[in-house]
Scaffold this active site. Structure first.
Site, short mmCIF file in Angstrom:
data_model
loop_
_atom_site.label_atom_id
_atom_site.label_comp_id
_atom_site.label_asym_id
_atom_site.label_seq_id
_atom_site.Cartn_x
_atom_site.Cartn_y
_atom_site.Cartn_z
N CYS A 2 -21.39 16.65 12.17
CA CYS A 2 -22.79 16.43 11.19
C CYS A 2 -22.67 15.71 10.20
CB CYS A 2 -23.39 17.75 11.08
SG CYS A 2 -23.92 18.55 12.69
N ARG A 27 -18.07 9.83 11.72
CA ARG A 27 -17.65 11.25 11.93
C ARG A 27 -18.01 11.75 13.33
NH1 ARG A 27 -17.94 13.91 6.65
NH2 ARG A 27 -18.36 16.09 7.66
N TRP A 75 -24.28 16.58 15.49
CA TRP A 75 -23.11 16.71 16.31
C TRP A 75 -23.54 18.12 17.07
CZ3 TRP A 75 -18.74 20.04 17.75
CH2 TRP A 75 -17.95 19.43 18.40
N ASN A 101 -25.04 21.17 8.08
CA ASN A 101 -23.86 20.79 8.82
C ASN A 101 -23.15 22.18 8.75
OD1 ASN A 101 -21.44 20.28 9.70
ND2 ASN A 101 -20.89 18.83 7.81
N GLY A 102 -22.92 22.72 9.99
CA GLY A 102 -22.11 24.10 10.00
C GLY A 102 -22.56 24.97 11.09
N GLU A 487 1.29 12.55 21.25
CA GLU A 487 0.42 11.70 20.30
C GLU A 487 -0.05 10.43 21.21
OE1 GLU A 487 -1.62 12.14 18.12
OE2 GLU A 487 -1.99 10.40 17.15
N LYS A 491 -4.05 9.92 22.21
CA LYS A 491 -4.71 8.47 21.78
C LYS A 491 -5.45 7.91 23.00
CE LYS A 491 -4.99 8.74 18.46
NZ LYS A 491 -4.49 9.79 17.59
N GLU A 494 -8.30 10.32 24.11
CA GLU A 494 -9.56 10.35 23.04
C GLU A 494 -10.39 9.26 23.32
OE1 GLU A 494 -8.39 12.17 18.78
OE2 GLU A 494 -7.11 10.37 19.44
N HIS A 510 10.40 20.85 36.10
CA HIS A 510 9.74 22.16 36.22
C HIS A 510 8.35 22.38 36.56
CE1 HIS A 510 13.58 23.85 34.72
NE2 HIS A 510 13.23 22.96 33.57
N LYS A 609 -14.81 12.90 13.77
CA LYS A 609 -13.77 12.62 12.71
C LYS A 609 -13.46 13.98 11.95
CE LYS A 609 -10.95 9.83 11.01
NZ LYS A 609 -9.92 9.74 11.90
C1 G6P Z 1 -10.53 15.63 14.77
C2 G6P Z 1 -10.11 14.30 14.60
C3 G6P Z 1 -8.70 14.30 14.91
C4 G6P Z 1 -7.89 14.67 13.99
C5 G6P Z 1 -8.20 16.42 13.97
C6 G6P Z 1 -7.76 17.12 12.84
O1 G6P Z 1 -10.30 16.18 16.25
O2 G6P Z 1 -10.86 13.28 15.73
O3 G6P Z 1 -8.31 12.66 14.95
O4 G6P Z 1 -6.32 14.83 14.32
O5 G6P Z 1 -9.84 16.45 13.98
O6 G6P Z 1 -8.49 16.67 11.75
P1 G6P Z 1 -7.74 16.63 10.29
O7 G6P Z 1 -8.67 15.81 9.45
O8 G6P Z 1 -7.45 18.05 9.93
O9 G6P Z 1 -6.44 15.69 10.39
#
Ligand code: G6P
Length: 614
Positions: A2, A27, A75, A101-102, A487, A491, A494, A510, A609
């Site tokens: 949010c 965000r 959100w 937000n929260g 990672e 990517k 996501e 395994h 984000k």
């Molecule tokens: C969200 C974002 C990710 C990020 C994660 C942790 O899921 O989409 O890209 O890695 O939060 O966020 P931070 O701001 O703590 O790195």
């Protein structure tokens, strides 16, 4: 997650609020809304499911004048994305509008109490419960809105950043926070509110960061007053922002993500600048200097993080164990906070976070601090909550990251962790000088080597076309490349919504090897390292089962080229720095596959984000 924007001043509020919402789009959100008080002191709320443009469309023929207003991107947490669940929410009498937000954790109990008193609800959100509760408290105590908010917040369990305006009161916004970020921008005769500084920076670089359980009374033409929810007035420091507006624009790239991938040679130089001396013989991290004894005497290092930052933490584990000879544990912050972990007073806890606002990481930090451990933050957003709630830390200095899929923040985190490991190892005497110097030297070559990889972008784009069909992907790596396999898979998941798994190469036999057939793309990170031969054997096992291999290899490695169906070359480097290079083609591959699939690369569905709720 949010986003909150607010404005009170001499200009029309609507265009400022809409622009602010656009700045916060990164965000992640599913609906948007706005509340304005017009020149007749009437309060109006407009909201729409979908994008900010849908909100603009829905107010086209409405009267949107007024110099005060609040706006929100939602959100969904409680209740599906819909017009009714979007914020702002009215109170029963429609005299108060609130954005939030929260999560209000005791919303169900409060709602039952309010329903018994005849309150009716239009939405299924916890936020509407809060605004109704504030109105109820106001009438019960016959007090003004500010006091009602203070009393109400004392009874609220959960997390909130809120902004509130009231019909007939066009001269004030009330704002408060607990565990969710909120920034007040101080202009000349005007004030702004934002979940972060991005909607504010265009107008002023002077800001106040609200702390937990603080409530601000922002009145037209008066300095904002800040109180605790127990009504103690607080004097706040006004901070200067370092961000600039151009960081928030796409600069000719089709997506922020691609822009941020291409920025990495520059961001890593910025990250190292002032930390590696000009002679390239020494690393100084100011956050470590004053606390070097803590690091030297650490019984253990515990790294806590979420998402991509957690992957950076895994690389940190390899680095600290190799160079500093100290045991390291890497924990998901969300597990650590609830698992009653054993924490010693001589543990050093490193919290890694791009945003500095991740709710689970903040809670994990709190547990660590309560147990007496020393907590060090590695964050990107300057002035965010984690740097303000840790004992010391280092910023990653990679600039504002807007693409939801983290790229440049990840490489900057790994760079900071590398510098930390080397600086501490030097103090401890666990690295010899020759090695220390050779790694510093090579670290400085990394930006140029990333540039070389970026020059293969067209080839990676072409390759991506072959694999856009895929439903599944496997990523393999060993040693320092294992976190990169995780990672790379993250990517792709996501932003393309393709199911992808990262595995340590040797674990394939395994279980996961059962998945291999002639349709399964397998990305194998096979750069030259101490276990190169073993990685090659693992690749052979995939080949024997007809998996389609995309190998990440070092320039000129002819052997593996023959085994792989496709390959992407990266320059060779020291093993411990290899993650900084091998992650780049994986970022580009995920990006191009997502673009081919017409995905919303910068704002993928369901993701946020900055994850400010647990
Ligand atoms: C969200 C974002 C990710 C990020 C994660 C942790 O899921 O989409 O890209 O890695 O939060 O966020 P931070 O701001 O703590 O790195």
């Amino acid at each position: 997650m949010c986003g909150i924007v607010g404005y009170i001043g001499f200009r029309e509020a609507y265009p400022i609020l809409i622009k602010g919402l656009r700045r916060l789009e990164y965000r992640g959100y599913d609906s948007a809304g706005i509340a304005l008080i017009d020149n007749n002191e009437e309060l109006s709320v407009y909201k729409a499911k979908g994008r900010v443009s849908d909100l603009e469309e829905s107010v086209k023929d409405k009267d949107i004048n007024g110099t005060i207003g609040i706006a929100h991107t939602r959100w969904a947490t409680h209740g599906e994305p819909s017009n009714a669940n979007a914020h702002p929410h009215y109170s029963q009498s429609e005299t108060i509008a609130l954005i939030h937000n929260g999560i209000i954790e005791n919303h169900a109990v409060l709602k039952t109490q309010l329903e018994e008193k005849g309150y009716k609800f239009q939405s299924s959100t916890d936020t509407e419960v809060l605004v109704q509760f504030i109105e109820y408290i106001k009438s019960l105590n016959n007090c003004d809105l500010f006091s009602a908010v203070q009393i109400a917040l004392k009874q609220v369990v959960g997390a909130y950043a809120i902004a509130i305006i009231e019909k007939g009161n066009p001269d004030q916004i009330i704002a408060a926070r607990k565990s969710s970020p909120l920034v007040i921008g101080i202009g000349e005769g005007e004030f702004f509110l934002g979940s972060d500084a991005s909607p504010i920076i265009e107008y002023t670089n002077r800001v106040i960061y609200l702390n937990d359980e603080e409530i601000a009374l922002i009145k037209r033409n008066e300095e904002p007053k800040i109180f605790t929810i127990s009504n103690v007035e607080i004097t706040h420091e006004i901070k200067e922002l370092e961000m600039n507006l151009s960081e928030l624009e796409r600069g000719g790239f089709p997506h922020y993500m691609l822009k941020e991938i291409f920025e990495q040679p520059e961001t890593l130089k910025n990250c190292m600048s002032g930390r590696i001396n000009v002679e390239g013989t020494h690393i100084t991290l100011s956050g470590i200097i004053d606390f070097k004894e803590k690091f030297i005497n650490a019984r253990r290092i515990i790294i806590i993080a979420c998402g991509t930052s957690w992957h950076a933490g895994l690389i940190g584990e390899y680095l600290f164990e190799e160079f500093c000879r100290v045991p390291v544990e890497v924990e998901y912050a969300s597990e650590f906070r609830y698992r009653n972990p054993v924490i010693y007073k001589d543990d050093v806890v490193i919290a890694i976070s791009q945003s500095g606002e991740t709710a689970d990481s903040l809670a994990a930090i709190e547990s660590a601090r309560k147990a007496g451990a020393f907590v060090y933050g590695v964050c990107n957003v300057i002035g965010s909550s984690i740097p303000r709630n840790t004992d010391s830390g280092s910023y990653t200095h990679c600039g504002h990251e807007i693409g939801v899929a983290s790229t440049k923040a990840f490489t900057a985190q790994v760079t900071v962790l590398t510098m930390m490991a080397l600086a501490i190892a030097k103090e401890k005497g666990t690295v010899n000088n020759e090695r220390y110097l050779s790694i510093i030297k090579e670290l400085q070559n990394i930006p140029a080597k990333i540039k070389t990889i970026l020059s293969h972008n067209d080839k990676i784009k072409e390759l991506s076309l072959i694999f856009t069909y895929a439903q599944n992907f496997i990523y393999l790596g060993r040693g320092y490349s294992y976190p990169i396999a995780l990672e790379g898979a993250l990517k792709l998941k996501e932003i393309s919504y393709i199911h992808a798994e990262g595995y340590p190469s040797a674990e394939m036999k395994h279980g996961p090897i059962a998945l291999i057939d002639n349709e399964m793309p397998v990305v194998a990170i096979a750069t030259n390292n101490t276990i190169y031969e073993k990685v090659v054997s693992n690749v052979q096992e995939i080949k024997a089962r007809k998996g389609r291999i995309i190998a990440i290899i070092n320039e000129g490695d002819e052997g593996i080229k023959e085994l792989a169906d496709h390959y992407i070359e990266v320059p060779s480097t020291l093993e411990c720095l290899d993650p900084l290079l091998s992650c780049i083609p994986l970022q580009l591959l995920a990006y191009h596959i997502a673009v081919n699939k017409n995905r919303d690369v910068d704002m993928p569905r369901n993701l946020a984000k900055s994850v400010t709720v647990e």
